[in-house]
Scaffold this motif. Structure first.
Motif, PDB file in Angstrom:
ATOM      1  N   UNK A 192      71.249  34.439  60.860  1.00  0.00           N
ATOM      2  CA  UNK A 192      70.947  35.510  59.907  1.00  0.00           C
ATOM      3  C   UNK A 192      70.465  34.902  58.609  1.00  0.00           C
ATOM      4  N   UNK A 193      70.032  35.777  57.678  1.00  0.00           N
ATOM      5  CA  UNK A 193      69.560  35.251  56.390  1.00  0.00           C
ATOM      6  C   UNK A 193      70.720  34.938  55.450  1.00  0.00           C
ATOM      7  N   UNK A 194      71.844  35.616  55.645  1.00  0.00           N
ATOM      8  CA  UNK A 194      73.022  35.333  54.815  1.00  0.00           C
ATOM      9  C   UNK A 194      74.283  35.747  55.566  1.00  0.00           C
TER      10      UNK A 194
ATOM     11  N   UNK B 216      76.480  38.086  54.962  1.00  0.00           N
ATOM     12  CA  UNK B 216      76.670  39.520  55.174  1.00  0.00           C
ATOM     13  C   UNK B 216      75.876  39.999  56.391  1.00  0.00           C
ATOM     14  N   UNK B 217      74.637  39.568  56.471  1.00  0.00           N
ATOM     15  CA  UNK B 217      73.827  39.974  57.623  1.00  0.00           C
ATOM     16  C   UNK B 217      74.434  39.419  58.913  1.00  0.00           C
TER      17      UNK B 217
ATOM     18  N   UNK C  54      75.478  41.571  62.051  1.00  0.00           N
ATOM     19  CA  UNK C  54      74.863  41.241  63.349  1.00  0.00           C
ATOM     20  C   UNK C  54      75.929  40.970  64.405  1.00  0.00           C
TER      21      UNK C  54
ATOM     22  N   UNK D  44      77.247  44.288  65.568  1.00  0.00           N
ATOM     23  CA  UNK D  44      76.183  45.003  66.284  1.00  0.00           C
ATOM     24  C   UNK D  44      75.877  44.352  67.633  1.00  0.00           C
ATOM     25  N   UNK D  45      76.129  43.049  67.736  1.00  0.00           N
ATOM     26  CA  UNK D  45      75.963  42.383  69.041  1.00  0.00           C
ATOM     27  C   UNK D  45      77.035  42.884  70.021  1.00  0.00           C
TER      28      UNK D  45
ATOM     29  N   UNK E 146      77.279  51.626  64.864  1.00  0.00           N
ATOM     30  CA  UNK E 146      76.643  50.512  64.144  1.00  0.00           C
ATOM     31  C   UNK E 146      77.570  49.981  63.065  1.00  0.00           C
ATOM     32  N   UNK E 147      77.458  48.693  62.790  1.00  0.00           N
ATOM     33  CA  UNK E 147      78.043  48.129  61.575  1.00  0.00           C
ATOM     34  C   UNK E 147      77.011  48.315  60.475  1.00  0.00           C
ATOM     35  N   UNK E 148      77.449  48.640  59.270  1.00  0.00           N
ATOM     36  CA  UNK E 148      76.507  48.972  58.203  1.00  0.00           C
ATOM     37  C   UNK E 148      76.600  47.978  57.039  1.00  0.00           C
ATOM     38  N   UNK E 149      75.631  48.073  56.150  1.00  0.00           N
ATOM     39  CA  UNK E 149      75.656  47.278  54.916  1.00  0.00           C
ATOM     40  C   UNK E 149      76.308  48.054  53.772  1.00  0.00           C
ATOM     41  N   UNK E 150      76.620  49.325  54.010  1.00  0.00           N
ATOM     42  CA  UNK E 150      77.228  50.164  52.970  1.00  0.00           C
ATOM     43  C   UNK E 150      78.612  49.646  52.611  1.00  0.00           C
TER      44      UNK E 150
END
Lengths: 463, 136
Positions: free
Chosen positions: B57-59, B61-62, B66, B69-70, B114-118
């Motif tokens: 991932x890029x960081x 948190x992502x 991920x 979500x996997x 889904x897992x969220x970024x919120x």
């Protein structure tokens, strides 16, 4: 936060700029005193303010009276962005792309349905799968692509439905410009086994009785008859839509710095509408919306099959099928000027003049059919609410209903209920939601949509 | 249980604090399973197949989003729960490898979509901490 709220009139609240740094426009919340009282301590107001910070927003960051906390955008949120200078945000559409409602109407008298309610409900449960791994024949990749491109039209052309279904589905059940190629293989993989499935949570099939007509002629033109049975289906694009949202949150999260965009909440990540990322998301979102329309069409046909077994010869005609999670490129007049806008409706329904607006209530309470008005087109880019809107968290709802026999309580009101998971009934108990009649009264009173009919539940299948 | 459930008006979340990032990610998987399937999700004593995957991932948190979500992807497309036995997490670069066994989901509706970024928070100090909300 609430100190920034100023009442404009009986139906409207203004959320002044300055709540959070960078608000380009104020917030406009459709709420009477009852709805306002429920906003205390709600993160939804911060979310209205955050949306107001996005580039190119036009007019207001709006929220309908069913407002509650979402992700990025609040549920009930409406925001329009100039196509040439504004953005498109997957968070402004939501995970369940084109989650929406299909309403079917019949001439079956409710009193003929009642003695059969439990058996019909059990048959619906057998005919419409809820969860994963419950579809016997999953789709091939080519068929998924056809559905992403053609939507409900694909299902009807395969013999499952009528031309009337297509005519009475938003955008004819097929959004033009859908790009199956912009949908990831991972999303398609999730969709393969999910066409015709209801899902879980607040998704449902509800058999209803048309209880009261507010505009009898309009109701008749929609096929609604007082005292007769209707069936409401609430579901969306399932895992496929969720994957599209997740994929493009990543794409846009990476692209924002290229466009010099900063957002106060990562879930609001976005890209210019007129950018490669924006166009790609729009194409993928439309494809997912087509999957959702095909899903509701498939479920509607399964419902018809079930009813045919109990009420031979009776028809279930589509009243309307409308999404409440979508972004759409539309032409509107704003401040006297024609504008091409990307209108995000997240938990909000398109309410163009004369078109039906379907408002499901909570489990055990009424649902409404409304009609869009010129007022909505002038004021909210043609938008109204989408439901009752939650007021209790799921855990709190379960805590408060612990020890209660909800099926028995509903049965005492003449409502049969079945759920895939027992816990769902507590989560979805009526008190977990706002009073839907009060929510509808606000959009009616504010002139966004007119009440056409009220429907009461007879039998509820929850995912 | 090293994590606790958090309320959300429409959905649900959790937060966890642990000694290592790997433990946090294992806690996240456990919280996900609890919220998705309830306190008694089924009998996992049956022998499942071993499965390994890798994420980047890029960081951080992502990576956390991920990860969950996997697990949802595996559940939806294979009708199986992935029960992690070992997780290795690195934040430089952000990546994860997981080994576990999969067991049949048996046609249940999956309540987490889904897992969220919120409201997402991932901290590494003073102790690793993760807060995440799920779309239900």
């Amino acid at each position: 936060m609430n100190s920034f709220l100023r009442r404009i009139d009986q139906w409207r609240l203004l959320l002044e700029t300055g709540v959070v740094p960078g608000m380009a426009v104020p917030g406009l919340i459709y709420a009477d005193d009852y709805i306002e009282s429920l906003l205390k301590g709600e993160d939804a107001l911060s979310q209205v303010a955050n949306v107001a910070c996005l580039p190119g927003i036009v007019g207001y960051s709006m929220a309908m009276p069913d407002i509650h906390q979402g992700y990025g955008f609040p549920i009930g949120g409406v925001a329009a962005f100039d196509v040439s200078s504004g953005v498109i945000s997957p968070g402004g559409v939501g995970y369940d792309i084109s989650c929406g409602v299909r309403l079917l109407a019949s001439k079956i008298p409710a009193e003929e349905f009642r003695p059969r309610a439990d058996r019909v409900l059990a048959a619906l449960f057998s005919a419409v799968p809820c969860g994963v791994g419950s579809v016997k024949d999953s789709l091939g990749t080519k068929e998924v692509d056809r559905i992403l491109e053609e939507g409900a039209v694909r299902v009807v052309r395969s013999g499952r439905g009528t031309e009337g279904d297509i005519r009475r589905t938003e955008e004819g059940g097929c959004l033009v410009g859908a790009e199956p190629g912009a949908v990831s293989p991972r999303a398609k993989e999730r969709g393969k086994g999910q066409l015709g499935t209801l899902g879980s949570g607040n998704h449902f099939i509800e058999v209803q009785e048309t209880e009261e007509l507010f505009l009898p002629e309009t109701a008749a033109s929609m096929g609604l008859s007082k005292g007769c049975v209707a069936v409401m289906i609430h579901c969306g694009s399932r895992g496929l839509g969720h994957q599209v949202c997740d994929d493009y949150l990543k794409v846009m999260g990476r692209a924002m710095s290229k466009y010099g965009i900063a957002v106060p909440d990562r879930q609001l990540c976005c890209a210019p509408v007129d950018s490669p990322e924006g166009r790609q998301y729009l194409g993928a979102m439309k494809a997912a919306a087509n999957f959702a329309a095909a899903n509701r069409q498939t479920i509607a046909e399964a419902v018809r099959d079930v009813f045919a077994g109990f009420f031979p010869g009776e028809k279930l005609a589509t009243v309307y099928d409308v999404s409440h999670n979508l972004a759409s490129i539309e032409n509107h007049v704003w401040e006297g000027r024609k504008r091409q806008l990307c209108v995000h409706r997240k938990g909000a329904t398109r309410a163009f003049n004369g078109l039906p607006v379907l408002i499901p209530g909570s489990m055990g309470t009424a649902s409404y059919v409304l009609e869009g008005t010129p007022g909505a087109e002038r004021e909210t880019f043609g938008s109204a609410c989408h439901g009752a809107g939650r007021v209790l968290g799921r855990n709190e709802a379960i805590r408060r209903t612990s020890g209660r026999n909800i099926p028995k309580e509903l049965s005492a009101k003449g409502i049969s209920v079945m759920a895939e998971k027992a816990g769902t009934l507590g989560e979805e108990a009526p008190e977990a939601y706002k009073d839907v009649s009060a929510v509808v009264e606000v959009v009616h009173g504010a002139g966004l949509a007119r009440k056409v009919a009220r429907l009461r539940p007879l039998a509820v299948m929850k995912g | 249980m090293a994590w606790k459930i958090l309320d959300h008006t429409a959905d649900a979340g959790f937060e966890a604090e642990a000694d290592t990032l790997a433990e946090i990610f294992l806690d996240a998987a456990e919280a996900f399973l609890f919220i998705a399937a309830g306190p008694a999700p089924g009998d996992f004593s049956e022998t499942g197949e071993f499965h390994t995957f890798f994420l980047s991932a890029v960081d951080g948190e992502e990576l956390a989003v991920s990860w969950i979500n996997e697990l949802i992807f595996i559940a939806e497309t294979r009708s199986e729960w992935f029960l992690p036995l070992q997780v290795r997490v690195s934040l430089s670069p952000p990546s994860l490898s997981a080994r576990g066994k999969t067991v049949a989901l048996k046609g249940r509706a999956l309540s987490v979509k889904a897992a969220t970024y919120g409201g997402l928070q991932l901290r590494t100090s003073p102790r690793p901490f993760l807060r995440m909300y799920f779309d239900l």
